[in-house]
Design an enzyme around this catalytic site. Structure first.
Site, PDB file in Angstrom:
ATOM      1  N   ASP A  20       0.852  -1.136  -0.070  1.00 58.57           N
ATOM      2  CA  ASP A  20      -0.205  -0.109  -0.097  1.00 58.57           C
ATOM      3  C   ASP A  20       0.777   1.231  -0.169  1.00 58.57           C
ATOM      4  O   ASP A  20       0.164   2.226  -0.359  1.00 58.57           O
ATOM      5  CB  ASP A  20      -0.796   0.290   1.179  1.00 58.57           C
ATOM      6  CG  ASP A  20      -2.136  -0.635   1.087  1.00 58.57           C
ATOM      7  OD1 ASP A  20      -2.495  -0.912  -0.058  1.00 58.57           O
ATOM      8  OD2 ASP A  20      -2.975  -1.005   2.154  1.00 58.57           O
TER       9      ASP A  20
HETATM   10  C1  GLC Z   1      -1.521  -3.811   5.394  1.00 56.39           C
HETATM   11  C2  GLC Z   1      -2.737  -3.778   4.726  1.00 56.39           C
HETATM   12  C3  GLC Z   1      -2.613  -4.541   3.563  1.00 56.39           C
HETATM   13  C4  GLC Z   1      -1.274  -4.249   2.616  1.00 56.39           C
HETATM   14  C5  GLC Z   1       0.074  -4.306   3.642  1.00 56.39           C
HETATM   15  C6  GLC Z   1       1.076  -3.893   3.035  1.00 56.39           C
HETATM   16  O1  GLC Z   1      -1.379  -4.902   6.016  1.00 56.39           O
HETATM   17  O2  GLC Z   1      -3.730  -4.295   5.328  1.00 56.39           O
HETATM   18  O3  GLC Z   1      -3.608  -4.528   2.591  1.00 56.39           O
HETATM   19  O4  GLC Z   1      -1.051  -5.243   1.696  1.00 56.39           O
HETATM   20  O5  GLC Z   1      -0.205  -3.603   4.613  1.00 56.39           O
HETATM   21  O6  GLC Z   1       0.999  -2.624   2.394  1.00 56.39           O
HETATM   22  C1  GLC Z   2      -0.548   2.542   5.950  1.00 53.51           C
HETATM   23  C2  GLC Z   2       0.270   1.222   6.525  1.00 53.51           C
HETATM   24  C3  GLC Z   2       0.115   0.214   5.710  1.00 53.51           C
HETATM   25  C4  GLC Z   2      -1.461  -0.160   5.555  1.00 53.51           C
HETATM   26  C5  GLC Z   2      -2.263   1.050   5.100  1.00 53.51           C
HETATM   27  C6  GLC Z   2      -3.573   0.720   5.008  1.00 53.51           C
HETATM   28  O1  GLC Z   2       0.020   3.002   4.908  1.00 53.51           O
HETATM   29  O2  GLC Z   2       1.643   1.619   6.200  1.00 53.51           O
HETATM   30  O3  GLC Z   2       0.765  -1.049   6.245  1.00 53.51           O
HETATM   31  O4  GLC Z   2      -1.892  -1.080   4.476  1.00 53.51           O
HETATM   32  O5  GLC Z   2      -1.847   2.113   6.031  1.00 53.51           O
HETATM   33  O6  GLC Z   2      -4.373   1.972   4.724  1.00 53.51           O
END
Ligand code: GLC
Ligand code: GLC
Length: 814
Positions: free
Chosen positions: A487
């Site tokens: 993300d």
């Molecule tokens: C968080 C989110 C997931 C995403 C991950 C890596 O665990 O819930 O959707 O893939 O972060 O950014």
């Molecule tokens: C933030 C976190 C990530 C997660 C995301 C969800 O970017 O670092 O892990 O997946 O929020 O919105």
């Protein structure tokens, strides 16, 4: 250093000192009513949606941590001293403190001044309430007069509003107290048809419902004025902060034990039957009274507890293993499966790190959660798949999140995460392999929940597949959109404004930045879809999926290969990310793990080369980091990934979710020792001894462990709600132990450490009990199977045609 121990026989983790580095929590409830409960009785409860139907208040990020919960106070009638058997909130030096976190229940207590007290907290199956069974024993030589108090603070339902809208909220709180039961009915007079109740099994000697009266001015839950005084004030809340508090005066002979039951619950009334008498503003209690009466009986409460235990015996009994390693056994047999239930139920909504307000169910997250859950309650998995697919858009894309209560896509965050659609294919494939229920593919499912847009689920999968083909970039690799699995790799965001959301901002048209990770995911998902299509006899669909997967594989080899590992992406300018050409972020875990998991490069040595590079650059003693070198400054064109200090979260943290992709990839190369080594590095039980470093619960996975670039290398954060649960479960169960559901039967293909003499497993699969014994005769992974003593070809065992409900399998490894 440890703060407790595993009691595997009882399926409990027993915490023996209350001052754990962080609150170590458990979940109550596994259907619609839920609570989180820490080892010190902190936490809160909600009905279905942690944001919109929160029963009790909880203050995140408070000092002390873990403030507000399900608190019980005991008071010495003679000395006037009072304390909490759960340590918090009074924090007295009690003896024999213990918290047993078990499957859907916790038992917390201690002894103080010769009075022993334990509370068993749990949610009965099929009910929207929680039971607190308090047992108090007088261990003194003399009689003891012990007033007991129990208190909770109500949340005014919408947790977001509750924490912000004080000009309104201080005026609206309303309660009723009838026959010793406290009813919380804020907003019931207008648009709500639900209320909460807090009841007690014993005749009470007082109650409070106004927080100010109970706590007293400027006092906290650690020293409520009414408890100090030894008498509740029978206050009725009008606005301000409604609470529920009961007082029971115990008079215990030496050695005597008494039990008190408290019930906290949620109840709805039909809109036309809200009030009784009709026309009044009084809650109609007709439907709730019998429920309360039932569970205030100790016999009924015990029976409900036994049912809960049986329920978990059955769920966990679906897959049990006996391997040479205790950490593997307890995680597979107990805790990892249990965590998969929590992630299925909660997605990423409510934990010590997720406030229950921020996110609903993630499309990507919930589909992956299914992978570790589907064998436990397939009917619920089926419904979840249909709900998720209903939020898919007609383009094949998906809302990134949806709200569980409304089941509508979340407009605030929208769509455009270009990996999302493929996880649906993987979720459905897992369901089909587990159940053989092909009828799900014919279910009519709308797009974007629009009536009239229904199409068979199979059509949704096809649109997922086409979504990527319609969004290819300059190298014919998939365009990344807002982000892929990571993300925080926001290649079209370009944000330099504080507070601007990295997730929802796109300042570029998105026609250039491409993801090699999505390419790997596409190859994998398309091959799954091809298998589904050919099973349905749709051979032209199947060939198209296979052809496009093949084409993408070639594209990855041509444009996604950096010489020693797979590239991660191309940025908005068409520059490489995750390449030896980069100064920072030269090699990434996601594309390497997933491309090999998808089978790319198994044939030409690329896979082995890539995994060797992963080992060399990304492996640490605490697990595999996301990339190296960490980004040391903020890069406008990379986004949130470079916003984190080096070693944390997506910026080169040990993101546990992606570690199992590499484990699985290693098994695809036949490297059992390496796969297992990675497995143990992040296995929470194997890390129990370093709890002072790890700091999170030793019985569940955390999303992240700080990477080697971080000052706190090895420290875990964000435990419980993470795709790590499902993926590690798959990695160990299906790929290392190799007990793997397929469309045609149960496949047995262990890739275990060379030193293991073997292991046994029991797997209930499509109603048949498979008893599996694996014996190692040679050092390799070649396998010879016998079924009920008869040697067979291949290693997939279909459910017996003659209706037998049990098969015995012996697998010899050579
Ligand atoms: C968080 C989110 C997931 C995403 C991950 C890596 O665990 O819930 O959707 O893939 O972060 O950014
Ligand atoms: C933030 C976190 C990530 C997660 C995301 C969800 O970017 O670092 O892990 O997946 O929020 O919105």
């Amino acid at each position: 250093m440890k703060f407790g121990y595993f009691d595997d026989r009882n399926r409990e983790y027993v915490i023996t000192r209350p001052d754990t580095p962080l609150p170590w929590i458990n979940y109550l409830g596994c259907q619609e009513y839920f609570g989180i409960l820490s080892n010190n009785a902190g936490g809160y409860s909600f009905y279905r949606d942690a944001r919109l139907r929160r029963l009790t208040r909880y203050r995140y990020n408070n000092a002390p941590l873990d403030c507000s919960g399900r608190y019980i106070y005991l008071r010495d009638g003679d000395s006037g001293k009072f304390w909490s058997p759960s340590w918090q909130p009074t924090r007295h030096d009690a003896e024999d403190y213990s918290c047993r976190h078990g499957m859907g229940y916790s038992i917390i207590g201690s002894t103080f001044a010769g009075i022993e007290a334990h509370t068993r907290y749990f949610v009965p199956l099929d009910e929207n309430l929680e039971i607190w069974q308090l047992t108090v024993t007088n261990r003194r030589a003399a009689r003891a007069r012990i007033p007991v108090f129990a208190g909770i603070e109500f949340c005014l339902w919408d947790a977001q509003d509750d924490a912000t809208n004080f000009q309104r909220n201080y005026n609206i709180g309303e309660v009723e107290v009838v026959d010793g039961v406290i009813y919380h009915k804020t907003e019931y007079r207008e648009r709500r048809n639900h209320f909460a109740f807090f009841a007690c099994s014993e005749p009470t000697s007082g109650f409070d419902t106004a927080r100010d009266a109970f706590l007293g001015p400027y006092r906290g839950w650690d020293s409520p004025a009414a408890v100090a005084a030894g008498q509740l004030t029978n206050s009725i809340a009008h606005g301000w902060a409604p609470i529920g508090a009961h007082q029971v005066n115990l008079d215990l002979a030496a050695g005597e034990t008494r039990q008190i039951i408290f019930l906290l619950g949620y109840q709805e009334n039909a809109n036309d039957r809200k009030f009784s008498p009709p026309g009044s503003q009084t809650i109609n209690k007709e439907s709730v009274r019998p429920v309360i009466a039932k569970y205030l009986s100790a016999k009924e409460a015990d029976a409900a507890f036994d049912r809960l235990r049986e329920h978990w015996d059955k769920l966990l009994g679906i897959f049990q293993v006996n391997t040479p390693d205790a950490h593997t056994n307890r995680m597979v047999n107990i805790w990892n499966a249990y965590q998969c239930m929590a992630t299925f139920n909660m997605s990423r909504s409510a934990s010590s790190f997720e406030s229950g307000i921020g996110r609903g169910l993630g499309f990507r997250d919930s589909n992956q959660d299914l992978l570790g859950f589907v064998h436990m309650v397939p009917v619920r998995a089926r419904q979840r798949i249909l709900d998720l697919a209903s939020t898919q858009l007609a383009t094949g894309g998906a809302y990134h999140q949806y709200q569980p209560l409304t089941k509508r896509g979340n407009n605030d965050i929208g769509s455009g995460f270009n990996d999302d659609p493929h996880w649906l294919i993987l979720g459905v494939a897992a369901y089909l392999k587990e159940t053989g229920d092909w009828s799900i593919l014919d279910e009519p499912v709308p797009y974007d929940n629009q009536p009239g847009s229904e199409a068979p689920l199979y059509d949704h999968l096809q649109r997922s597949f086409r979504y990527t083909l319609e969004r290819l970039g300059p190298h014919r690799l998939p365009l990344i959109g807002r982000a892929d699995w990571n993300d925080c790799l926001n290649l079209n965001c370009f944000s330099n404004t504080p507070g601007m959301s990295f997730q929802t901002t796109t300042n570029q048209d998105g026609k250039v930045a491409e993801s090699v990770f999505i390419a790997g995911l596409f190859v994998h998902a398309s091959r799954e879809l091809a298998a589904i299509a050919s099973h349905l006899g749709r051979s032209s669909d199947a060939s198209r999926c296979l052809a496009e997967a093949e084409k993408m594989e070639q594209t990855v080899k041509e444009h996604g290969w950096d010489g020693e590992w797979f590239l991660r992406a191309y940025d908005h300018f068409g520059h490489k990310i995750g390449s030896k050409e980069c100064d920072e972020g030269r090699i990434f875990i996601e594309s390497n793990g997933f491309c090999v998991l998808a089978g790319i490069g198994l044939d030409d040595g690329r896979a082995a080369t890539a995994l060797a590079a992963v080992r060399e650059h990304l492996a640490t003693k605490h697990g595999l980091v996301v990339h190296q070198p960490a980004y040391t400054r903020y890069y406008l064109h990379l986004g949130e990934i470079s916003s984190y200090p080096p070693g944390y979260k997506e910026n080169a943290g040990i993101f546990c979710h992606v570690n199992p992709w590499v484990m699985i990839a290693e098994t695809r190369l036949g490297h059992g020792d390496q796969a297992y080594d990675y497995y143990l590095r992040i296995n929470p039980s194997a890390r129990e001894e370093i709890s002072e470093v790890h700091r999170c619960e030793p019985y569940v996975y955390a999303q992240m462990i700080a990477g080697k670039d971080a000052p706190a290398f090895g420290e875990a954060k964000n435990s419980w709600l993470t795709g790590t649960a499902a993926w590690n479960y798959c990695a160990i169960a299906q790929w290392i132990l190799g007990v793997r559901p397929t469309y045609d039967g149960l496949e047995i293909a262990p890739v275990v450490p060379v030193s293991w003499p073997g292991f046994t497993a029991t797997r209930v699969f499509r109603g048949v009990v498979y008893k599996i014994a694996v014996e190692r005769k040679g050092a390799g992974n070649r396998i010879a199977l016998t079924i009920d003593g008869v040697p067979v070809k291949g290693n997939v065992v279909p459910p017996p045609k003659d209706g037998r409900k049990e098969v015995s399998i012996t697998a010899v490894l050579n």
